[in-house]
Each structure stands twice: as structure tokens, then as C-alpha cells.
Design a protein around this motif. Structure first.
Motif, PDB file in Angstrom:
ATOM      1  N   LEU A 182     -22.134  30.372  10.382  1.00 21.10           N
ATOM      2  CA  LEU A 182     -22.168  29.660  11.664  1.00 21.10           C
ATOM      3  C   LEU A 182     -23.219  30.259  12.586  1.00 21.10           C
ATOM      4  O   LEU A 182     -23.902  29.526  13.322  1.00 21.10           O
ATOM      5  N   LEU A 183     -23.375  31.568  12.557  1.00 20.34           N
ATOM      6  CA  LEU A 183     -24.404  32.200  13.392  1.00 20.34           C
ATOM      7  C   LEU A 183     -25.789  31.639  13.067  1.00 20.34           C
ATOM      8  O   LEU A 183     -26.593  31.377  13.964  1.00 20.34           O
TER       9      LEU A 183
ATOM     10  N   ALA B  95     -18.585  39.532  12.819  1.00 23.79           N
ATOM     11  CA  ALA B  95     -19.827  38.748  12.778  1.00 23.79           C
ATOM     12  C   ALA B  95     -20.413  38.631  11.378  1.00 23.79           C
ATOM     13  O   ALA B  95     -21.102  37.656  11.083  1.00 23.79           O
TER      14      ALA B  95
ATOM     15  N   GLY C 130     -19.002  35.769   9.931  1.00 26.96           N
ATOM     16  CA  GLY C 130     -19.453  34.583  10.661  1.00 26.96           C
ATOM     17  C   GLY C 130     -20.925  34.250  10.485  1.00 26.96           C
ATOM     18  O   GLY C 130     -21.444  33.362  11.177  1.00 26.96           O
TER      19      GLY C 130
ATOM     20  N   ASP D  20     -15.738  32.150  20.588  1.00 28.00           N
ATOM     21  CA  ASP D  20     -15.143  32.198  19.253  1.00 28.00           C
ATOM     22  C   ASP D  20     -13.745  31.597  19.213  1.00 28.00           C
ATOM     23  O   ASP D  20     -13.178  31.416  18.131  1.00 28.00           O
TER      24      ASP D  20
ATOM     25  N   ARG E 268     -17.063  36.218  24.037  1.00 28.06           N
ATOM     26  CA  ARG E 268     -16.452  35.738  22.805  1.00 28.06           C
ATOM     27  C   ARG E 268     -15.321  34.738  23.009  1.00 28.06           C
ATOM     28  O   ARG E 268     -14.663  34.342  22.025  1.00 28.06           O
TER      29      ARG E 268
ATOM     30  N   THR F 172     -21.191  36.062  20.207  1.00 33.54           N
ATOM     31  CA  THR F 172     -20.291  35.410  19.260  1.00 33.54           C
ATOM     32  C   THR F 172     -20.265  36.117  17.910  1.00 33.54           C
ATOM     33  O   THR F 172     -21.265  36.698  17.480  1.00 33.54           O
ATOM     34  N   SER F 173     -19.105  36.036  17.269  1.00 35.40           N
ATOM     35  CA  SER F 173     -18.950  36.533  15.899  1.00 35.40           C
ATOM     36  C   SER F 173     -19.044  35.388  14.899  1.00 35.40           C
ATOM     37  O   SER F 173     -18.689  35.553  13.730  1.00 35.40           O
ATOM     38  N   GLY F 174     -19.505  34.227  15.351  1.00 36.77           N
ATOM     39  CA  GLY F 174     -19.541  33.072  14.467  1.00 36.77           C
ATOM     40  C   GLY F 174     -18.152  32.535  14.179  1.00 36.77           C
ATOM     41  O   GLY F 174     -17.883  31.999  13.106  1.00 36.77           O
ATOM     42  N   GLN F 175     -17.256  32.697  15.170  1.00 36.97           N
ATOM     43  CA  GLN F 175     -15.866  32.232  15.091  1.00 36.97           C
ATOM     44  C   GLN F 175     -15.102  32.828  13.905  1.00 36.97           C
ATOM     45  O   GLN F 175     -14.193  32.211  13.356  1.00 36.97           O
ATOM     46  N   GLN F 176     -15.466  34.060  13.550  1.00 39.50           N
ATOM     47  CA  GLN F 176     -14.734  34.792  12.517  1.00 39.50           C
ATOM     48  C   GLN F 176     -14.284  36.132  13.092  1.00 39.50           C
ATOM     49  O   GLN F 176     -14.680  36.529  14.187  1.00 39.50           O
TER      50      GLN F 176
END
Length: 250
Positions: free
Chosen positions: A160-161, A154, A157, A125, A122, A147-151
Motif C-alpha cells: 500500500l505504501l 510498515a 504495509g 492507518d 497514523r 503511515t504504516s500502509g494500514q498494517q
């Protein structure tokens, strides 16, 4: 086949996850720091006791992912040790001071990884531009990105995911952070092939004697030293059940 990776902070937890049907273990230490490199003893025990794939994290400290030369030397030693112990995969990530993938250092770690699968954790992220980072990690040959989708979690996020899942020409996009039984279907419906969860619960200490007012941290008096995180086997089984339902629909 959709795979469920479970983050485990001890071998005891990993054994629970394996028995409950987890497909892979990410082995870490120190949940309060978000996961750091497990001890040699834990690594050795993992090789002896676990039959499913185990991917240890290599993270020399908590905090950011821009490392000193000393920290990076430690990481190189750890990656080499994990490789030589026969693990099938390893988890790491390095950024530079501007929040971009540190490609020079990543190439060194990739080279040391040999035939192990590499998951970029991460740190993704925390990077400046996720789409540029995806392209760079693809070029580096990273197997998957956690990744949490940059949040913060997840589920937040998801937009973005979805973009990353559609854009990836190589790395598996593996959602993680706050993935649980109540929302796992949202990620599966998106078309992911792997998900990451801690599937944990708080376990009270078996100690009868309790020293009131004492913690191991002089800075945080609210820490409960008589409880710890452990994988909940029933949660893992339930998540695998949801995955099986999705697979049957296909």
C-alpha cells in the motif's frame, strides 16, 4: 535529500536524536499509548534546546481518533499554543465515527495551524479507504502523511505504501512503525523522501531501591516501572549512514 524523522518521548531523547544527526523530531508523550500531546514544559524546553525542526503531536488521549467536543476543544487550544510558540510543524489527525477523515474538524485545525507544516499521523492507518483519504488530505493541504500502509508495521504495509507514493499529488508519504536499521533500505529503494522511526532501546532505571510488585497501573502487573524507552543515538547514526549511501548511489 532524504530526511529521517525520529519520534521522541522526552527532551532528553530529542537531544540524543539531534546529536546523532536526525533531521526532524516528532515530539510526543506516553509511548504506552502510542504518543499523546507533550506537556507545556516539554514544548517550552524544546524551543529552547533544539535547533532542528520539532513537530509536536496533538493527541488529547490514547485510543481511537474520533473525538468528543471537549477533546476537540483541547486539540484546538493545543494547536494554537504550538503555533504561537513558533514551532515549524504540528502532527494531528481526526476521523469520524465511520472511519473517514473528519474534514470539517480538519479544516478547523488546518486554519489554526497557520504557516506550520501539518503531518496527518497514523490515524490514516485506521481510516476506511486510504485512497479516498489521500485525496481528501491533499485537498485539505496536509504536508505529509505518516503511515504504516494500514498494517501493524510498515514493512508489512509496503504494497500500500508503494501505491500511495505513486498516487500522491501533494502530501509526502512518510513510512513509520517498525522502521529500523534492518529494513530501512526497503523503504529507501521504494523512492520515499522521508522516513519515521523511534530508533529506541529500553534503558534500565538508575534507582537502586526497587519496590517489588508495584506498578503505576492497577490493570497491568507486567509493566516494568524500572525501565523506559529512549532514543539510541548509534541507531540514528546508522540509519543516517544507510540514507547517505543511497543518496550517493543516486
Amino acid at each position: 535529500m532524504i530526511k529521517l524523522e525520529i519520534c521522541c518521548y522526552s527532551i532528553s531523547c530529542a537531544l540524543v536524536a539531534q546529536k546523532a544527526g536526525a533531521d526532524r523530531i516528532e515530539l510526543c508523550a506516553s509511548p504506552s499509548e502510542g504518543g499523546v500531546t507533550p506537556s507545556f514544559g516539554a514544548l517550552q524546553h524544546a524551543r529552547q534546546c533544539l535547533s532542528i525542526p520539532v513537530h509536536p503531536i496533538v493527541r488529547p488521549r490514547g485510543g481511537d481518533f474520533c473525538y468528543s467536543n471537549t477533546d476537540f476543544d483541547v486539540m484546538k487550544n493545543d494547536v494554537a499554543r504550538i503555533r504561537d510558540m513558533g514551532f515549524s510543524g504540528v502532527v494531528f489527525g481526526v476521523l469520524n465515527e465511520d472511519g473517514h477523515i473528519d474534514r470539517l474538524r480538519m479544516r478547523q485545525l488546518m486554519s489554526l495551524s497557520g504557516s506550520m507544516q501539518v503531518t496527518f499521523h497514523r490515524a490514516f492507518d485506521m481510516c476506511f479507504n486510504p485512497h479516498v483519504a489521500l485525496a481528501q488530505l491533499t485537498e485539505l493541504g496536509v504536508q505529509r502523511i505518516l503511515t504504516s500502509g494500514q498494517q501493524q508495521n510498515a514493512e508489512l504495509g509496503l504494497p500500500l505504501l508503494k501505491e500511495l507514493l505513486q498516487a500522491s499529488q501533494g502530501p509526502i508519504i512518510m513510512p513509520g512503525a517498525g522502521v529500523r536499521i534492518s529494513n530501512i533500505s526497503k523503504f529507501l529503494e521504494m523512492g520515499v523522501t522521508e522516513v519515521h522511526s523511534s530508533a529506541s532501546r529500553i534503558v534500565p532505571s538508575s534507582m537502586k531501591y526497587r519496590k517489588a510488585g508495584m506498578t503505576m497501573s492497577s490493570d497491568d502487573s507486567d509493566v516494568d516501572e524500572y525501565a523506559y524507552h529512549c532514543v539510541d543515538g548509534q541507531l540514528v547514526e546508522s540509519m543516517k549512514g544507510v540514507i547517505s549511501l543511497v543518496r550517493r548511489k543516486e
